[in-house]
Scaffold this motif. Structure first.
Motif, PDB file in Angstrom:
ATOM      1  N   ALA A   1      18.975  49.914 -31.474  1.00  0.00           N
ATOM      2  CA  ALA A   1      19.471  49.763 -32.839  1.00  0.00           C
ATOM      3  C   ALA A   1      20.988  49.673 -32.818  1.00  0.00           C
ATOM      4  N   ARG A   2      21.552  48.882 -33.714  1.00  0.00           N
ATOM      5  CA  ARG A   2      23.004  48.793 -33.811  1.00  0.00           C
ATOM      6  C   ARG A   2      23.537  50.013 -34.560  1.00  0.00           C
ATOM      7  N   HIS A   3      24.584  50.625 -34.037  1.00  0.00           N
ATOM      8  CA  HIS A   3      25.159  51.815 -34.651  1.00  0.00           C
ATOM      9  C   HIS A   3      26.004  51.377 -35.841  1.00  0.00           C
ATOM     10  N   ALA A   4      25.586  51.751 -37.039  1.00  0.00           N
ATOM     11  CA  ALA A   4      26.289  51.309 -38.243  1.00  0.00           C
ATOM     12  C   ALA A   4      25.919  52.216 -39.413  1.00  0.00           C
ATOM     13  N   PRO A   5      26.800  52.305 -40.438  1.00  0.00           N
ATOM     14  CA  PRO A   5      26.521  53.133 -41.626  1.00  0.00           C
ATOM     15  C   PRO A   5      25.600  52.423 -42.619  1.00  0.00           C
ATOM     16  N   LEU A   6      24.383  52.150 -42.192  1.00  0.00           N
ATOM     17  CA  LEU A   6      23.384  51.548 -43.079  1.00  0.00           C
ATOM     18  C   LEU A   6      22.867  52.587 -44.061  1.00  0.00           C
ATOM     19  N   CYS A   7      22.422  52.130 -45.207  1.00  0.00           N
ATOM     20  CA  CYS A   7      21.828  53.003 -46.219  1.00  0.00           C
ATOM     21  C   CYS A   7      20.523  52.393 -46.729  1.00  0.00           C
ATOM     22  N   ALA A   8      19.597  53.262 -47.100  1.00  0.00           N
ATOM     23  CA  ALA A   8      18.356  52.841 -47.753  1.00  0.00           C
ATOM     24  C   ALA A   8      18.472  53.162 -49.227  1.00  0.00           C
ATOM     25  N   ALA A   9      18.301  52.145 -50.073  1.00  0.00           N
ATOM     26  CA  ALA A   9      18.414  52.329 -51.514  1.00  0.00           C
ATOM     27  C   ALA A   9      17.095  52.758 -52.142  1.00  0.00           C
ATOM     28  N   MET A  10      15.985  52.307 -51.581  1.00  0.00           N
ATOM     29  CA  MET A  10      14.653  52.591 -52.118  1.00  0.00           C
ATOM     30  C   MET A  10      13.610  52.111 -51.108  1.00  0.00           C
ATOM     31  N   THR A  11      12.378  52.493 -51.333  1.00  0.00           N
ATOM     32  CA  THR A  11      11.269  51.967 -50.541  1.00  0.00           C
ATOM     33  C   THR A  11      10.757  50.711 -51.225  1.00  0.00           C
ATOM     34  N   ILE A  12      10.621  49.645 -50.482  1.00  0.00           N
ATOM     35  CA  ILE A  12      10.094  48.391 -51.043  1.00  0.00           C
ATOM     36  C   ILE A  12       8.587  48.470 -51.222  1.00  0.00           C
ATOM     37  N   HIS A  13       7.900  48.980 -50.214  1.00  0.00           N
ATOM     38  CA  HIS A  13       6.449  49.164 -50.342  1.00  0.00           C
ATOM     39  C   HIS A  13       5.954  50.093 -49.249  1.00  0.00           C
ATOM     40  N   ARG A  14       4.752  50.588 -49.444  1.00  0.00           N
ATOM     41  CA  ARG A  14       4.061  51.368 -48.422  1.00  0.00           C
ATOM     42  C   ARG A  14       2.831  50.583 -47.972  1.00  0.00           C
ATOM     43  N   HIS A  15       2.415  50.845 -46.762  1.00  0.00           N
ATOM     44  CA  HIS A  15       1.264  50.168 -46.156  1.00  0.00           C
ATOM     45  C   HIS A  15       1.529  48.662 -46.034  1.00  0.00           C
ATOM     46  N   GLY A  16       0.457  47.846 -46.041  1.00  0.00           N
ATOM     47  CA  GLY A  16       0.611  46.391 -45.978  1.00  0.00           C
ATOM     48  C   GLY A  16       0.794  45.834 -44.589  1.00  0.00           C
ATOM     49  N   ASN A  17       0.407  46.586 -43.557  1.00  0.00           N
ATOM     50  CA  ASN A  17       0.564  46.136 -42.179  1.00  0.00           C
ATOM     51  C   ASN A  17      -0.685  46.523 -41.391  1.00  0.00           C
ATOM     52  N   ALA A  18      -0.798  46.015 -40.180  1.00  0.00           N
ATOM     53  CA  ALA A  18      -1.989  46.331 -39.390  1.00  0.00           C
ATOM     54  C   ALA A  18      -1.749  46.075 -37.914  1.00  0.00           C
ATOM     55  N   MET A  19      -2.661  46.610 -37.096  1.00  0.00           N
ATOM     56  CA  MET A  19      -2.662  46.389 -35.655  1.00  0.00           C
ATOM     57  C   MET A  19      -3.737  45.372 -35.317  1.00  0.00           C
ATOM     58  N   THR A  20      -3.324  44.310 -34.669  1.00  0.00           N
ATOM     59  CA  THR A  20      -4.255  43.285 -34.204  1.00  0.00           C
ATOM     60  C   THR A  20      -4.465  43.452 -32.706  1.00  0.00           C
ATOM     61  N   MET A  21      -5.716  43.414 -32.281  1.00  0.00           N
ATOM     62  CA  MET A  21      -6.046  43.474 -30.855  1.00  0.00           C
ATOM     63  C   MET A  21      -6.748  42.194 -30.437  1.00  0.00           C
ATOM     64  N   SER A  22      -6.664  41.876 -29.147  1.00  0.00           N
ATOM     65  CA  SER A  22      -7.144  40.593 -28.636  1.00  0.00           C
ATOM     66  C   SER A  22      -8.668  40.538 -28.546  1.00  0.00           C
ATOM     67  N   LYS A  23      -9.185  39.340 -28.388  1.00  0.00           N
ATOM     68  CA  LYS A  23     -10.627  39.153 -28.205  1.00  0.00           C
ATOM     69  C   LYS A  23     -11.091  39.816 -26.905  1.00  0.00           C
ATOM     70  N   ASP A  24     -10.237  39.860 -25.884  1.00  0.00           N
ATOM     71  CA  ASP A  24     -10.601  40.535 -24.637  1.00  0.00           C
ATOM     72  C   ASP A  24     -10.873  42.018 -24.891  1.00  0.00           C
ATOM     73  N   MET A  25     -10.089  42.632 -25.749  1.00  0.00           N
ATOM     74  CA  MET A  25     -10.307  44.041 -26.070  1.00  0.00           C
ATOM     75  C   MET A  25     -11.615  44.210 -26.834  1.00  0.00           C
ATOM     76  N   TRP A  26     -11.906  43.265 -27.702  1.00  0.00           N
ATOM     77  CA  TRP A  26     -13.195  43.272 -28.406  1.00  0.00           C
ATOM     78  C   TRP A  26     -14.346  43.131 -27.409  1.00  0.00           C
ATOM     79  N   ASP A  27     -14.231  42.173 -26.510  1.00  0.00           N
ATOM     80  CA  ASP A  27     -15.298  41.923 -25.540  1.00  0.00           C
ATOM     81  C   ASP A  27     -15.545  43.135 -24.645  1.00  0.00           C
ATOM     82  N   TYR A  28     -14.518  43.940 -24.426  1.00  0.00           N
ATOM     83  CA  TYR A  28     -14.681  45.152 -23.615  1.00  0.00           C
ATOM     84  C   TYR A  28     -15.488  46.214 -24.369  1.00  0.00           C
ATOM     85  N   GLY A  29     -15.456  46.138 -25.710  1.00  0.00           N
ATOM     86  CA  GLY A  29     -16.207  47.104 -26.510  1.00  0.00           C
ATOM     87  C   GLY A  29     -15.396  47.861 -27.539  1.00  0.00           C
ATOM     88  N   ILE A  30     -14.111  47.582 -27.615  1.00  0.00           N
ATOM     89  CA  ILE A  30     -13.277  48.242 -28.623  1.00  0.00           C
ATOM     90  C   ILE A  30     -13.579  47.646 -29.994  1.00  0.00           C
TER      91      ILE A  30
END
Length: 480
Positions: free
Chosen positions: A128-157
């Motif tokens: 991370a760049r060292h700087a005096p950044l500020c957060a004014a508010m939260t834009i949103h919560r959630h809305g993201n996910a983890m995608t795994m490959s077809k190979d991981m599916w084929d293994y049984g996950i």
């Protein structure tokens, strides 16, 4: 082995960023796609703040082409910027790194940043760049996910919710066996996970999940940085086995779309209620343009309120398909225009899979822009855009856990107060008639996390030391 990996960390993440940059250049992704001018709806809005009363009415605001640019798109389209005397130029950013760096180097006045960017800039964390950044508010919560490959599916996950259905309280142990079994069979070049930025909460989630499953992310796989629109392409060519990103770039990967992977878990299943994006500004912007800052926060709060209403979600999902925003529009005629953007916004989320089963789950907390649904435990007066400074402390524990900083800062609460401007948010919200929690810190309950380990902000060091898998963890040696 850990030491060798850590010395290569910057090289690895740099290669990921460079690769993504080359691909982006070939696709001609730039600010030229940004939304321009004023819509008819915006022109019809009567300002409640005069532009001449602001210190700087003409400002440039960045955004990244993922679903969470919705409040920026709405503030532009509906005239919320104009309402508060702002003449905003929206600038489409190629990645979360350029969105952050645009603030630090003065190209942007405001821009969304990943959770972790502000905190890590303040503490000078690795990556991370060292700087005096500020957060004014939260834009949103959630809305993201983890995608795994077809190979991981084929293994049984399988998706996390299926482990819960099948194994109950033993779900994490069962997933850990499968995850460990898969990784043990992979060559080093396949042990790669992609995230959007090293200070993103996504990196912490990827490492958090891996460690909870018994795979040490510091020793056993690499994390690379890839821009959101390039995640699908890079998984298709085998650059990584899994990635975490904001929608619609998970939905793009599943069967019926690109067919290269499946959603293992949404981020809310790792930490329910977590903040995803923050509205970032430099501290100098707040000091030099206090009236402009207040107008900007008010406009964005109203935009988030609009995005949070169920009756507006279809409109928002359609707006996001425009080339100026995500550009995620189906090519085949007859397919709903919101095929890619809708699941994360409307909430009819499909985890995908390769066995023909429909794994679509309807939920009201897939992406949270303002009102918190009953499924999310919350305090009196709490809404999604409110900033909990205790969550900045949680991010510091993860920076320390994964070796981005040597230790949690002794003045952690002071750092959180300077970076996460809850004080100003509460004051601005009060002017709008919005009530907020009076505390800045809250305890995150065990049930909110995938490993059932709660977070008490009064003891961040104790929390950090409670994890067996972490950077600089004590080692045991036995002599025969």
């Amino acid at each position: 082995m850990t030491e060798n990996y850590l010395t290569r960390r910057n090289f690895i993440t740099g290669i990921g960023a460079t690769t993504a940059g080359i691909i982006l250049s070939s696709c001609n992704v730039s600010g030229d796609r940004s939304a321009r001018g004023l819509t008819e709806e915006a022109l019809a809005v009567t300002p409640v703040v005069k532009s001449q009363d602001l210190e700087k009415s003409d400002i440039t605001v960045g955004y990244v082409p993922v679903n969470d640019c919705a409040p920026f798109a709405i503030a532009w389209k509906k005239g919320f910027f104009r309402k508060y005397g702002l003449n905003v130029t929206l600038n489409r950013e190629a990645s979360w790194a350029t969105s952050r760096d645009g603030l630090i180097f003065g190209r942007l006045d405001a821009s969304p940043v990943v959770s972790g960017a502000v905190t890590n800039a303040r503490i000078g964390a690795e990556g991370a760049r060292h700087a005096p950044l500020c957060a004014a508010m939260t834009i949103h919560r959630h809305g993201n996910a983890m995608t795994m490959s077809k190979d991981m599916w084929d293994y049984g996950i399988r998706p996390w919710f299926e482990y819960q259905q099948k194994y109950g309280d033993g779900a994490l142990e069962a997933f850990g066996r499968d995850f460990r079994g898969y990784f043990d069979k992979q060559p080093p070049e396949k042990k790669v996970w992609a995230v959007v930025l090293s200070s993103a909460i996504y990196e912490y989630f990827a490492r958090y999940l891996s460690a909870a499953a018994g795979v040490d992310p510091l020793k056993e796989f690499r994390v690379i940085i890839v821009s959101p629109p390039q995640m699908v392409t890079n998984m298709r060519i085998g650059a990584m086995e899994a990635y975490m990103v904001a929608e619609p770039w998970n939905t793009r990967a599943i069967t019926g779309n690109e067919g290269i992977g499946f959603t293992f878990a949404q981020g809310k299943e790792i930490w329910q209620g977590h903040p995803d994006r923050l509205l970032g500004v430099m501290e100098s912007f707040i000091v030099n343009y206090p009236k402009t800052y207040r107008s900007l926060v008010k406009a964005m709060i109203e935009a988030c309120q609009y995005c949070g209403k169920p009756e507006n979600r279809q409109e928002i999902a359609e707006l996001l398909t425009q080339r100026s925003f995500t550009g995620a529009k189906p090519k085949n005629p007859g397919v709903p225009i919101t095929k890619f953007t809708g699941p994360g916004i409307i909430g009819n989320y499909n985890y995908g899979g390769f066995d023909g089963k429909d794994r679509t789950i309807k939920a009201d907390d897939t992406t949270i822009f303002y009102d918190l649904p009953n499924s999310i435990p919350h305090e009196i007066g709490e809404h999604s855009t409110f900033l909990w400074r205790s969550r900045s402390l949680w991010l510091m524990t993860q920076a320390a856990r994964w070796g981005q900083i040597k230790e949690i800062p002794k003045n952690a609460k002071e750092v959180a107060a300077k970076g996460w401007r809850t004080d100003l948010y509460r004051d601005i919200a009060a002017e709008m008639g919005i009530k907020c929690p009076q505390d800045d810190y809250k305890v995150e309950p065990p049930e909110a996390f995938i490993d059932k380990k709660g977070f008490d902000p009064s003891d961040p060091v104790g929390y950090l030391n409670s994890f067996d898998i972490r950077a600089n963890a004590p080692s045991q040696f036995f002599m025969s």
